[in-house]
Design a protein around this motif. Sequence first.
Motif, PDB file in Angstrom:
ATOM      1  N   UNK A   1      -2.120  16.392   6.324  1.00  0.00           N
ATOM      2  CA  UNK A   1      -2.401  17.121   7.554  1.00  0.00           C
ATOM      3  C   UNK A   1      -1.190  17.042   8.473  1.00  0.00           C
TER       4      UNK A   1
ATOM      5  N   UNK B   1      -6.237   7.962   9.805  1.00  0.00           N
ATOM      6  CA  UNK B   1      -6.491   8.276   8.396  1.00  0.00           C
ATOM      7  C   UNK B   1      -5.935   7.175   7.497  1.00  0.00           C
ATOM      8  N   UNK B   2      -4.769   6.676   7.869  1.00  0.00           N
ATOM      9  CA  UNK B   2      -4.122   5.643   7.080  1.00  0.00           C
ATOM     10  C   UNK B   2      -4.940   4.355   7.068  1.00  0.00           C
ATOM     11  N   UNK B   3      -5.429   3.993   8.247  1.00  0.00           N
ATOM     12  CA  UNK B   3      -6.237   2.789   8.389  1.00  0.00           C
ATOM     13  C   UNK B   3      -7.510   2.918   7.557  1.00  0.00           C
TER      14      UNK B   3
ATOM     15  N   UNK C   1      -4.212   8.851  17.132  1.00  0.00           N
ATOM     16  CA  UNK C   1      -3.210   9.392  16.246  1.00  0.00           C
ATOM     17  C   UNK C   1      -3.857   9.581  14.874  1.00  0.00           C
ATOM     18  N   UNK C   2      -3.908  10.832  14.433  1.00  0.00           N
ATOM     19  CA  UNK C   2      -4.610  11.146  13.186  1.00  0.00           C
ATOM     20  C   UNK C   2      -4.042  10.357  12.005  1.00  0.00           C
ATOM     21  N   UNK C   3      -2.715  10.189  12.011  1.00  0.00           N
ATOM     22  CA  UNK C   3      -2.076   9.454  10.923  1.00  0.00           C
ATOM     23  C   UNK C   3      -2.527   8.008  10.873  1.00  0.00           C
ATOM     24  N   UNK C   4      -2.414   7.338  12.030  1.00  0.00           N
ATOM     25  CA  UNK C   4      -2.813   5.939  12.099  1.00  0.00           C
ATOM     26  C   UNK C   4      -4.270   5.812  11.678  1.00  0.00           C
TER      27      UNK C   4
ATOM     28  N   UNK D   1       4.762   6.455   4.588  1.00  0.00           N
ATOM     29  CA  UNK D   1       4.910   6.712   6.019  1.00  0.00           C
ATOM     30  C   UNK D   1       6.203   6.070   6.515  1.00  0.00           C
TER      31      UNK D   1
ATOM     32  N   UNK E   1       0.828  -1.187   0.000  1.00  0.00           N
ATOM     33  CA  UNK E   1       0.000   0.000   0.000  1.00  0.00           C
ATOM     34  C   UNK E   1       0.878   1.260   0.000  1.00  0.00           C
TER      35      UNK E   1
ATOM     36  N   UNK F   1      -9.662   1.515   0.315  1.00  0.00           N
ATOM     37  CA  UNK F   1      -8.955   1.116  -0.905  1.00  0.00           C
ATOM     38  C   UNK F   1      -8.887  -0.396  -1.073  1.00  0.00           C
ATOM     39  N   UNK F   2      -8.696  -1.103   0.022  1.00  0.00           N
ATOM     40  CA  UNK F   2      -8.344  -2.516  -0.130  1.00  0.00           C
ATOM     41  C   UNK F   2      -9.289  -3.484   0.566  1.00  0.00           C
TER      42      UNK F   2
ATOM     43  N   UNK G   1      -8.069   4.888   4.943  1.00  0.00           N
ATOM     44  CA  UNK G   1      -7.744   4.840   3.511  1.00  0.00           C
ATOM     45  C   UNK G   1      -7.603   3.405   3.059  1.00  0.00           C
ATOM     46  N   UNK G   2      -6.901   2.638   3.877  1.00  0.00           N
ATOM     47  CA  UNK G   2      -6.656   1.254   3.494  1.00  0.00           C
ATOM     48  C   UNK G   2      -7.956   0.453   3.502  1.00  0.00           C
TER      49      UNK G   2
ATOM     50  N   UNK H   1      -3.167  -2.522  14.470  1.00  0.00           N
ATOM     51  CA  UNK H   1      -4.301  -1.649  14.784  1.00  0.00           C
ATOM     52  C   UNK H   1      -5.604  -2.432  14.859  1.00  0.00           C
ATOM     53  N   UNK H   2      -5.707  -3.522  14.091  1.00  0.00           N
ATOM     54  CA  UNK H   2      -6.966  -4.262  14.122  1.00  0.00           C
ATOM     55  C   UNK H   2      -7.030  -5.231  15.304  1.00  0.00           C
TER      56      UNK H   2
ATOM     57  N   UNK I   1      -5.396   4.723  18.078  1.00  0.00           N
ATOM     58  CA  UNK I   1      -4.415   5.140  19.082  1.00  0.00           C
ATOM     59  C   UNK I   1      -4.374   6.662  19.264  1.00  0.00           C
TER      60      UNK I   1
ATOM     61  N   UNK J   1      -6.885  -4.124  18.215  1.00  0.00           N
ATOM     62  CA  UNK J   1      -7.479  -3.290  19.240  1.00  0.00           C
ATOM     63  C   UNK J   1      -6.591  -3.072  20.453  1.00  0.00           C
TER      64      UNK J   1
ATOM     65  N   UNK K   1     -13.147  -3.575  13.076  1.00  0.00           N
ATOM     66  CA  UNK K   1     -12.786  -2.478  13.963  1.00  0.00           C
ATOM     67  C   UNK K   1     -11.280  -2.310  14.005  1.00  0.00           C
ATOM     68  N   UNK K   2     -10.837  -1.114  14.402  1.00  0.00           N
ATOM     69  CA  UNK K   2      -9.408  -0.866  14.557  1.00  0.00           C
ATOM     70  C   UNK K   2      -9.183   0.229  15.576  1.00  0.00           C
ATOM     71  N   UNK K   3      -7.982   0.232  16.117  1.00  0.00           N
ATOM     72  CA  UNK K   3      -7.578   1.189  17.133  1.00  0.00           C
ATOM     73  C   UNK K   3      -6.770   2.293  16.455  1.00  0.00           C
TER      74      UNK K   3
END
Lengths: 305, 409
Positions: free
Chosen positions: A226, B92-94, B87-90, A30, A24, B100-101, B96-97, A270-271, B85, A273, B81-83
């Motif tokens: 951002x 937004x990135x999650x 963090x805006x990056x984590x 990143x 990705x 997208x995917x 998007x993915x 992240x998934x 954290x 949790x 679901x996802x965490x």
Amino acid sequence: MPRSHRILYAALLILGLLAPLVAYPIFLMKALCFALFASAFNLLIGFTGLLSFGHAMFLGSAGYICGHAIKVLGWPTEFAILAGVAASALIGYVVGTLAIRRQGIYFAMITLAFSQMLYFIFLQMPFTGGEDGLQGIPRRHLFGFIDLDDDLTMYYVVFAITLAGFWMIYRTIHSPFGQVLKAIRENEARALSLGYDVDRYKLLAFVLSAALSGLAGATKALVFKFETLTDVHWHMSGEVVLMTLLGGMGTILGPTVGALIVVTLQNYLASLEGWVTVITGAIFVLCVLAFRRGVVGEIAARIKG
Amino acid sequence: MKRQLLSALVASAFALAPVAMAQPKPAAVGKFSDGIVKIGVLTDMSGLYSDLGGQGSFIAAQMAVADFGNQLGNVKIEVVSADHQNNAETGANRMREWFDRQQVDMVTDLLNSAVGIATAKVANEKKRLAINVGAGSTRITNEDCNPHTIHYAYDTYALGYGTGKAIVKTGGDTWFFLTADYAFGHSLEKDTADVVKANGGKVLGQVRHPLNAADFSSFLLQAQSSKAKIIGLANAGGDTINAIKAANEFGITKNQNLAGLLVFITDIHSLGLNTAQGMLLTDGFYWDMDDKTRAFSKRFFEKAKKMPSMVHAGVYSATMNYLKAVKAAGTDDAATVVATLKKSNVDDFFLRNGKLREDGRMIHDMYLMQVKKQADSKYPWDYYTLKATIPAAEAFQPMSASRCPMVKK
């Protein structure tokens, strides 16, 4: 450069060029930004022996300045990135001048104090949007004709920027200047007695590291469109220390590997949790206990030994 | 040379690790994109907001999908679901993915303002839907509004405004603000102060405290000596909790009332009634309001072992109404679903007199609550007394004050 290294770098280059075809792109970007950030940090801790605990201030400041220049002032992308880098270099100069007068833990504390000051400044300044962040930074055109809105194009731009950063670090380390830095790391008193103006060398390394961190920060703001307080928070300063230690302090590829591991963990756990922090923590403890020299440092030692 | 080759191999293995984990899946075309309706719950699973959102939000979304029947005709409905954290990056990135995917069509919860705004941009870019339940920033439906984002449960305006107006009307006409010294605190204070003045109340003063303040004593003594009837807490999270505890220790709550401008029932639960009693606050949901709220909340309690916060109930309601709109529209295309939602009046156990406005703001009745005294609390989680209902039309920022570019004036 030894032949084996050339093969390795060539392999990595090809890998970098092909990676977005499978993985990705945003994730890769990143990872690249953090790889550059950690490598810039490594220039200071790994090759000069200075532990800065405030490197987030360079990452974040450049991101905010670059984002503001593009979004509000409407600057062309390339100038905005340069403005971010210049801002970080300037902050690096001011903080560095004051911090390098002290050593060890005191040095780390002074950098931490400055980075906290900057954190609160960014929290208060109206242009940063406080805790909402500076949002909606547009990706326009680079040099007027490269459309950055396409993720794949953006990836190759980020890849090129990172490579330029790496090249600069590589050249610095292998230059006479880099040799002096290593001498300072090994024995500062001896370097001083040999007639080197230690403080000037340290300051220059500090500014260089700040500017490269700024390059990473400005690029990152552009990638994500951002910039938020996360990047100036002291957690970020801690994270870059972890990336560097994990990958291998004082090795060229170490910080990159470390950044890759940390970013991958954050992203793919992240998934899971609530378990993210527990698992990342456990992996860190394991790495620090089992691979003292970091992943790359440990591999390099095996090959040599 | 063998060793050098080995090192090259190891290095490439590391570089390839994330590649292997991110294989794209083929996309199918049709009325339901990819032949599946997928809902993402993106929230704070491990940090300071995990109590009011977190796992509970995931449970709420799952409950809604199960109640809907897990299926839409022969199209499957799934929740992931996802965490983020915090963090805006984590985040937004999650997201998007996911878009997208992983064929996700709608993402909800999205608490934390920075994450909320960042993910709203992602939704707009990818033409999918974000239904923000958990974040408070009014920017989501003002400067940063877009046609693919719905702000569902509350915002700081609704909380501050509702509390301010209702308290002045019930006699609390002199105010002193204890404000967190950054943009969020300032805007919460300003919104509330404006409504206090507009309703004939007086603001006697304010004191600004730094974010994450450890010691509130000097600030509270200023608040006490102001003799204001109401002390407005224009702060959030740990700061609010510390201020309330300290106010209690100083005995300030005997003569003056605290007004929490951003307080969730989970905060009250961790503070305890002895500390929080008497406080006035605005909430969009209270579990023990009537039979409909109790029916949902008791089922939620079975699974989550706690009563739902406004965010939890909001996630359930948002998921349910989203699925209903998808069914009515016959597609999961975001723009069509939003248009369907805008046309209908929504009414369920959570949304009373709900209406989706042009700027993406879901308006509905809000409630002014007072925290009960320990002695009046008869059973677990019996925390609030309803003081007033704030009608949907006035609970939220009026359209005339909108700074959203989508709104035609």
